[in-house]
Design a protein around this motif. Structure first.
Motif: not given
Ligand code: SF4
Lengths: 173, 440
Positions: B320, B380, B383
């Motif tokens: 994100c 995601c 991440c």
């Molecule tokens: S896992 Fe990573 S990409 Fe997904 S909402 Fe959380 S920070 Fe953002």
């Protein structure tokens, strides 16, 4: 919230993150009774076995930082802790604890006041934490009304339930 | 009347509301709780404008029923966007998805971004105009802060609390003091919003904004595009902030034109607003930055780290923070015609299905895959170390994401370097942490 909380103290250090409270591998466990067996297992292995209802956990600064997992305060609550008292809390842990009905008391200077096993007295009304074993105390800002109401109800679930379904007039309290 | 006309203060800062002395966060919360003004430390109960959930929302279903709630307070204000495990990569995830699908059906929730129209929850909110200036928005994810770039107060909450919001439409909040971060000057070539926020993180550190609202201001910020502002506000979570925000202006209104899902109540901070702390940087001489293991505030100049020839095993362009069209284009401009270094994986994961489709149209999927990158479905992705692209204990990753704590992308010993998308692309080509200015 009138009677002060009295209990035996467990101590942890600064920046204790939610991964250390409940490791990521246990996140698929939702039942707090099962979760509590793993709480703090890499930091204080005796804790989950030996902590008793009413004990107090005393932490340093930024207690509960890291991921926003509600599993962490849920497991501490299942142990039956009277309160978590720390120099400072990470934001989401603080909210999650209060919302689950576990008093998270932010009392700057408290960590330096205690050794493991000391007896503590926490007065939520007056805003004091006292070391009953060695003496000394620190003050904190007592909870505002809204948070008190959540804690008195035993958590947000019960508070909202009472709001949505007020007891009939005349019903026994 | 366009929303911008409704906001005299945005275009001419001399016009301020009477009463004065309030920050952006204070003004938004005052409206949300129906008070003329609020002060830091005050506990208020605010009306929520938008409530977003991803997989963690499944944990709110039981408390929702335990509260005795029958109906969600306003199905038009609830968005569910599953993103962490898409499509489901474990049985546990499949169960969470199923619980949410049942709940959405039972509660008649029309705005469910299920697999097929999915994306990272925060990007789904942004690109569909779910959060608008003046909103009080909540989400079950800690990076909900990103939506503060809309001039909103957007905050991450836990599942029990989310249940209470679903049941009542309300949330208790302690009005935070505000930390104002101002930036002036022009970002140079190869220097991005990511470098600016990393630099600021290096300054205020990971607890520097705990309980606080962060307000970005200054000429640099006003010159940033909305996607760049998303990157900034996204990483206020790493500062410990409750919310990160940018006052709404013409760019905000332009971005939301035709997509805003509900009416706006734009506010801007008063000139005499009281800030708890102010940090000012001039970005004219700002160099690309990198957050080294194992903390997002362990920030160093990228060129310095590049000189140490830090070998990488994986490069990740996603999350994100930095996987929007602009980010992918910057990276593609560097990667076009190049190849991933031998022995290195390059994972590219667009932030939403819409971005994925745009990449197809612009030929970016070809640019990346021709050079040996893995172009994945939107999620995601790598991440958070629970879905795909995990690291072994001895591996090193260059990533455009936001966190590099131990264990964030797999093994707790694995090392993650956080940087801009352009830097990730060049690092993938070189097989080591690299400074994009060398090729720009
Ligand atoms: S896992 Fe990573 S990409 Fe997904 S909402 Fe959380 S920070 Fe953002």
């Amino acid at each position: 919230m009138g009677t002060p909380l009295k209990g035996r103290v467990w101590c942890v250090g600064d920046d204790l993150d939610t991964d250390q409270l409940i490791a990521g591998k246990y996140l698929t466990i939702i039942d707090p009774e099962l979760l509590k067996r793993h709480v703090l297992e890499n930091v204080e292995p005796r804790f989950s076995q030996e902590a008793r209802v009413g004990d107090l956990l005393v932490g340093g600064i930024n207690f509960g930082c890291g991921s926003s997992r509600e599993h962490a305060p849920a497991a501490l609550k299942a142990i039956g802790l009277g309160a978590v008292v720390a120099d400072s809390f990470a934001r989401i842990f603080f909210r999650n604890a209060i919302n689950l009905g576990l008093p998270a008391v932010e009392a700057p200077g408290v960590r330096a006041l205690f050794q493991p096993g000391d007896q503590a007295e926490v007065d939520l009304e007056r805003g004091t934490v006292e070391n009953r074993t060695r003496g000394g105390s620190v003050r904190f800002e007592p909870f505002p009304k809204h948070l008190k109401e959540i804690l008195e109800a035993g958590g947000l679930v019960e508070k909202v339930r009472r709001e949505l379904h007020p007891p009939a007039p005349g019903a026994a309290p | 009347m366009s929303p911008a006309e409704a906001l005299p203060g945005a275009s001419s800062p001399s016009v301020r509301s009477p009463g004065g002395g309030q920050t952006l966060a204070e003004k938004i919360l005052a409206r949300a709780c129906g008070n003329p003004s609020v002060v830091p430390g005050q506990i208020v109960v605010g009306q929520v404008d938008l409530a977003m959930a991803h997989e963690q929302g499944a944990q709110a279903i039981l408390p929702f029923h335990q509260m005795g709630a029958e109906r969600v307070w306003d199905p038009e204000r609830v968005v569910i966007a599953i993103d962490h495990w898409v499509p489901a990569s474990t049985e546990g995830a499949a169960t969470l998805h199923q619980m949410l699908r049942h709940f959405a059906k039972e509660q008649h929730l029309p705005h469910f971004y299920d697999i097929g129209r999915h994306g990272i929850c925060h990007q789904i909110l942004a690109e569909n105009g779910w959060v608008v200036p003046g909103d009080l928005a909540v989400g079950t994810d800690s990076h909900t802060n990103m939506l503060g770039a809309m001039g909103a107060f957007a905050v991450g909450i836990g599942p029990t609390e989310y249940a209470a919001v679903l049941a009542t439409g309300k949330i208790w909040l302690k009005v935070p003091p505000t930390l104002r971060l101002t930036a002036d000057g022009r970002l140079g070539k190869g220097v991005y919003a990511k470098d600016l926020v990393l630099r600021l993180l290096g300054e205020v550190k990971v607890t520097g904004a705990t309980y606080k609202a962060v307000e970005f201001d200054g000429g640099t910020i006003q010159g940033l595009s909305m996607p760049e502002r998303f990157t900034l506000c996204n990483m206020t979570t790493e500062m410990g902030a409750k919310a990160g925000m940018v006052a709404p202006d013409e760019r905000t209104f332009h971005y939301l034109e035709g997509i805003a899902k509900h009416s706006m109540h734009p506010v801007v901070p008063d000139r005499d607003a009281r800030y708890e702390r102010e940090v000012h940087v001039n970005v004219d001489d700002l160099e690309p930055q990198v957050a080294c293991p194992y903390s997002p505030d362990n920030v160093r100049p990228l060129a310095e780290v590049a000189r140490e020839h830090v070998r990488i095993d994986q490069a990740f362009l996603g999350s994100c923070t930095n996987a929007r069209m602009e980010d992918l284009r910057e990276a593609a401009a560097i990667f076009r015609g190049e190849k991933v270094a031998p022995g290195v994986r390059f994972i590219v994961s667009p932030a939403s299905t819409r971005i994925y489709q745009e990449c197809l149209k612009e030929g970016l999927v070809g640019v990346f895959t021709d050079g040996g990158a893995v172009f994945t479905n939107s999620s995601c992705s790598a991440c958070f170390g629970g879905n795909m692209g995990l690291l072994s204990p001895t591996e090193v990753c260059a990533s455009s994401s936001n966190r590099n704590f131990p264990g964030r992308m797999g093994a707790k010993e694995a090392q993650i370097y956080l940087m801009s998308p352009a830097a990730v692309a060049l690092s993938a080509i070189r097989g080591e942490v690299a400074d994009p200015r060398e090729v720009l």
